[in-house]
Design a protein around this motif. Structure first.
Motif, short mmCIF file in Angstrom:
data_model
loop_
_atom_site.label_atom_id
_atom_site.label_comp_id
_atom_site.label_asym_id
_atom_site.label_seq_id
_atom_site.Cartn_x
_atom_site.Cartn_y
_atom_site.Cartn_z
N SER A 14 7.02 5.20 -2.58
CA SER A 14 7.17 5.82 -4.00
C SER A 14 8.63 4.90 -4.39
O SER A 14 8.77 4.25 -3.55
N GLN B 135 11.27 6.27 -2.74
CA GLN B 135 11.24 5.68 -1.14
C GLN B 135 11.75 4.74 -0.88
O GLN B 135 12.29 3.43 0.05
N LEU C 298 5.15 5.21 -8.67
CA LEU C 298 5.35 4.48 -7.16
C LEU C 298 5.87 2.67 -7.71
O LEU C 298 5.78 2.87 -9.25
N CYS D 141 10.81 9.85 -7.72
CA CYS D 141 9.65 9.94 -6.31
C CYS D 141 7.90 10.41 -6.89
O CYS D 141 7.36 10.25 -6.22
#
Ligand SMILES: Cc1cc2nc3c(=O)[nH]c(=O)nc-3n(C[C@H](O)[C@H](O)[C@H](O)COP(=O)(O)OP(=O)(O)OC[C@H]3O[C@@H](n4cnc5c(N)ncnc54)[C@H](O)[C@@H]3O)c2cc1C
Ligand code: FES
Ligand code: FES
Lengths: 154, 266
Positions: A21, A24, A62, A59
């Motif tokens: 994501s 991340q 992508l 979140c």
């Protein structure tokens, strides 16, 4: 897959796995940990950043979806050591307690004020529908955004 | 929460998307805004091996006027629809519907094509698509076709789309007198009940979402309509009403009548 994203004005290129994501990617690859992950399932808004100026939940994006886009995170708000007026307003109006929700609140406020420079209290409350705060009861967050609008409009 | 592994490709045209769908069969899924698909993939409710990102296809995110119709590209976000001058002036009911979806962040990414293809029984657009008698334009390996709104929704998460087809646009007649009324599920903000009504002369067309697994045209209400709201009592005639932990069958049936009444009175 290789992506190139402009984050807080700086271009970054990385090879990322498609299933990673944006949240991340920001936190783990770029160490931009100001973007918080609360629910990780698009409910709480803690991970909100702006993508090409529009608030989005990092979140539920992508990293590969933002290839070629401009992303702003909370770290990109202050300029030359000077807090953004929205950040100042949160500080002055006690718009945070634990601060977990705050980056998402500030980044959503950017979108609210961009589309509506003079929002009413009700419009601000509606604008924050996708952001949860477990501490403040929202009252001072709304006040902060009202104050930020005054600061920005001069 | 991380989805299962998949490959990702961003396509530049509808035909490229169709070729990829054909090549990968049911292992592939279209990705538009990702705001239904990505949460489902993170929860591993869905595990496609290939995502075909259609968000970059040019011309699929425009809203245009075509004589007495408004054509909304499938990739238009809820925000783009809510703020479109054309939609606000000629098809206001659709702007009303888009404005009450989710929150700012969801509206900035989610698309009308994705919402219709996903066919969540608690989603908002179906009521409005039905009440407006909109047409869904799709394209697949055997060419283009147009599906009437009333033939599109087949059940929970089920539509008339075949595996190799994608929605390219939705074609609406201009609507002068239409309104959308939503009873929000207070946590998720999806519709517990959503009712769209389009009035024309002495008649009304009523679309209902959230009440049954398949959104429907409340034909019993339309037939009984006498210019007042008394026909609202027919809101769930011959309808298989859903029951879940947000709203049981009896409560949901009552709510459907209340929301249809509001729509008829608007
Ligand atoms: C927090 C939250 C709150 C929400 N609240 C609401 C709400 O109140 N009301 C509401 O109606 N919705 C709500 N939604 C859902 C939201 O509107 C989604 O954006 C929408 O359902 C899916 O659109 P998408 O573009 O994100 O599609 P995606 O998630 O990308 O795709 C969804 C499905 O449709 C398929 N698909 C996508 N585009 C096409 C196409 N053009 N042709 C064929 N198939 C396609 C995909 O393969 C996938 O199966 C909410 C979502 C979230 C995360
Ligand atoms: S962490 Fe993204 S919405 Fe909660
Ligand atoms: S300040 Fe603690 S969650 Fe908002």
């Amino acid at each position: 897959m290789n992506i190139t994203v402009t984050i807080n004005g700086e271009e970054h290129s990385h090879d990322v796995e498609p299933r990673i994501s944006l949240a991340q990617y920001l936190r783990e690859t770029l160490d931009l940990t100001g973007t918080h992950i609360g629910c990780d399932t698009s409910g709480c808004g803690a991970c909100t950043v702006t993508v090409d100026g529009a608030a989005a939940k990092a979140c539920t994006l992508l990293a590969v979806q933002v290839d070629g886009c401009e992303v702003t995170t909370i770290e990109g708000m202050a300029q030359n050591g000077q807090m953004h007026p929205i950040q100042e307003a949160f500080k002055e109006n006690h718009g945070l307690q634990c601060g977990f929700c705050t980056p998402g609140m500030v980044m959503t406020a950017v979108d609210i004020l961009k589309n509506n420079p003079n929002p009413s209290e009700e419009e601000i409350r509606h604008g924050l529908e996708g952001n949860f705060c477990r501490c403040t009861g929202y009252h001072n967050i709304v006040k902060s955004i009202q104050h930020a609008a005054e600061k920005i409009n001069g | 929460m991380i989805p299962a592994k998949f490959d990702y490709i961003k396509v530049g045209s509808v035909s490229e998307a169709i070729n990829m769908l054909e090549k990968h069969g049911d292992e592939a899924k279209i990705l538009a805004g990702g705001h239904s698909l990505i949460p489902a993939m993170k929860l591993r409710l869905s595990r496609p091996e290939m995502l075909i990102d259609i968000s970059g296809i040019s011309g699929m995110d425009t809203i245009s006027e075509d004589d007495d119709e408004i054509v909304v590209g499938a990739n238009c976000t809820h925000s783009a629809i809510a703020s479109s001058e054309l939609v606000n002036s000629q098809l206001n009911i659709l702007a009303q519907t888009a404005k009450c979806i989710g929150d700012i962040q969801v509206r900035n990414r989610g698309t009308i094509g994705g919402s219709l293809a996903h066919a969540d029984p608690a989603s908002d657009y179906p009521a409005t698509i039905l009440a407006c008698d909109a047409k869904i334009e799709v394209e697949g390996k055997s060419g283009k076709r147009t599906i009437d709104a009333t033939d599109f929704f087949l059940g929970i998460f089920t539509t008339a789309l075949t595996e190799d087809e994608l929605i390219t646009a939705i074609r609406f007649p201009k609507v002068v007198n239409g309104s959308y009324h939503k009873f929000f599920q207070s946590a998720s903000r999806f519709a517990v009940v959503g009712v769209a009504a389009v009035k024309e002369g002495d008649s009304v067309k009523v679309g209902v979402t959230g009440v049954s697994g398949t959104p429907y045209r409340a034909t019993a209400v339309e037939n009984a309509y006498d210019g007042t709201s008394s026909a609202a009592s027919h809101a769930v005639d011959d309808v298989d009403v859903m029951s879940d932990h947000f709203a049981g069958e009896e409560y949901r049936s009552h709510l459907a009548k209340v929301m249809v009444k509001k729509a008829l009175e608007a």
